[in-house]
Design an enzyme around this catalytic site. Structure first.
Site, mmCIF file in Angstrom:
data_model
loop_
_atom_site.group_PDB
_atom_site.id
_atom_site.type_symbol
_atom_site.label_atom_id
_atom_site.label_comp_id
_atom_site.label_asym_id
_atom_site.label_seq_id
_atom_site.Cartn_x
_atom_site.Cartn_y
_atom_site.Cartn_z
ATOM 1 N N HIS A 1 0.817 -1.223 0.000
ATOM 2 C CA HIS A 1 0.000 0.000 0.000
ATOM 3 C C HIS A 1 0.843 1.262 0.000
ATOM 4 C CE1 HIS A 1 0.871 -0.313 4.358
ATOM 5 N NE2 HIS A 1 0.744 0.990 4.351
ATOM 6 N N HIS B 1 2.586 9.011 13.049
ATOM 7 C CA HIS B 1 1.591 7.979 13.352
ATOM 8 C C HIS B 1 2.253 6.821 14.069
ATOM 9 C CE1 HIS B 1 3.206 6.678 9.440
ATOM 10 N NE2 HIS B 1 2.702 5.465 9.628
#
Length: 277
Positions: free
Chosen positions: A123, A188
Site C-alpha cells: 500500500h 503515526h
C-alpha cells in the site's frame, strides 16, 4: 542527460482505502482532492518514469534479509501484496533500465544498495499513485527504504541518498523526464497503545523545517524528535530523500491535517526543481 522535472511527497495509509468514511466527508473530500491535484501536477510534467520512494511493510523483506535500501529493476510490479487492501490488483509498468542505472550509479558513488526484479509492492507505493489518478499511466521505479525494522538508516544518510539520486538521474538517458514521489509519514503509531494519536506539533515543525531549507536543522529535528511522533513517523526518511534530491529547490506544502481516525498526519507537498541550485 535526463531531466528531473518534479519532486513530490505524500502520506500513505491503507485506512484511506479501507475506511474512507471513518472521517467527516468534508475532510475526506479535501484530502482526496489534494491527491487528485497532485496527480494532475505530476501528469502535467509528462514524466517517462516516476521513482516512488517508499518502504516495505515486512512483505518482501524480513529478518532473514532486510536491506536498508532496495532499488527495483524490473519491467513490471504486481500490487498490492496485501490481500486485505481495498484496491484492485494491478500490474504497474516498470523501468528496468532506469532501475539498473540507479544501482550502478549508487555503487560508483560509495553507496551499497540492494536490488530486486521480483518486488510485489504494498500500500505504501500503491495508495498515493491510486489516489492521485496516475495508474495505469506511469512507469515506476520503486526505491524501498527500511523505515520499519531497526537498525534504520540515519536521517542524514537519507538526505545523501537523495543527493545521489539527483546526480544519477542527470547521467541517465538524454531526453527522459523523471519525477520523484516520496511516500509515507508523517506522524503515526502502528500497533502500539498510541495508535490513533497524531503529533501535529511535530508534523508542522517538520514541514516548516523543509520549507526553511536548512538541512542541518531539518536532520537534527528529525533525528532527535521522531520518537515522539510514533513508530510510523520513521517514514519521514522518504521525505528527506526527496529533500536531498531537490538540490535546494523551493518546498511548497500542499496540504496538511492531523487525521486521528485515519491514524496519521496526512501531508502532501512538492519541491520546485526549477529553483534548484
Amino acid at each position: 542527460m535526463a531531466d528531473l522535472v518534479g519532486i513530490f511527497a505524500a502520506s500513505h495509509t491503507p485506512v484511506m482505502l479501507n475506511f474512507p468514511d471513518a472521517i467527516p466527508s468534508e475532510d475526506r473530500d479535501a484530502i482526496f482532492a489534494a491527491f487528485k491535484d497532485m496527480g494532475r501536477s505530476i501528469a502535467a510534467l509528462r514524466p517517462d518514469t516516476v521513482i516512488v520512494i517508499s518502504d516495505d511493510h515486512v512483505h518482501n523483506f524480513f529478518f532473514n534479509n532486510f536491506p536498508a535500501f532496495c532499488i527495483g529493476a524490473a519491467e513490471s510490479y504486481e500490487t498490492p501484496v496485501e490481500h486485505w487492501l481495498n484496491a484492485e490488483k494491478q500490474v504497474l509498468a516498470g523501468d528496468a533500465a532506469l532501475g539498473a542505472h540507479l544501482v550502478g550509479e549508487a555503487l560508483q558513488h560509495g553507496f551499497d544498495p540492494s536490488f530486486s526484479i521480483e518486488l510485489i509492492l504494498d500500500h505504501g507505493s500503491l495508495t498515493p499513485l491510486l489516489l492521485a489518478g496516475l495508474i495505469p499511466d506511469v512507469r515506476v521505479v520503486p526505491l524501498l527504504v527500511n523505515c520499519v525494522q531497526p537498525p534504520l538508516p540515519t536521517m542524514r544518510r537519507c538526505v545523501e541518498w537523495g543527493q545521489l539520486l539527483r546526480t544519477a538521474i542527470a547521467s541517465f538517458d538524454a531526453g527522459k523526464r523523471i519525477v520523484i514521489l516520496a511516500t509515507g509519514g508523517i506522524s503515526h503509531d502502528i500497533a502500539t497503545p498510541r495508535m490513533g494519536m497524531v503529533n501535529e506539533e511535530f508534523d508542522r515543525q517538520f514541514l516548516a523545517n523543509l520549507e526553511n531549507g536548512n538541512t542541518a536543522a531539518l536532520v537534527e529535528h528529525a533525528t532527535a524528535q521522531v520518537g515522539e511522533a510514533g513508530n510510523g513517523a520513521e517514514e519521514i526518511r522518504n521525505w528527506l530523500m526527496a529533500h536531498g534530491a531537490a538540490g535546494g529547490g523551493t518546498f511548497e506544502p500542499l496540504y496538511y491535517k492531523a487525521v486521528s481516525k485515519w491514524y496519521t498526519g496526512i501531508g502532501l507537498a512538492r519541491w520546485h526543481v526549477e529553483d534548484a541550485k
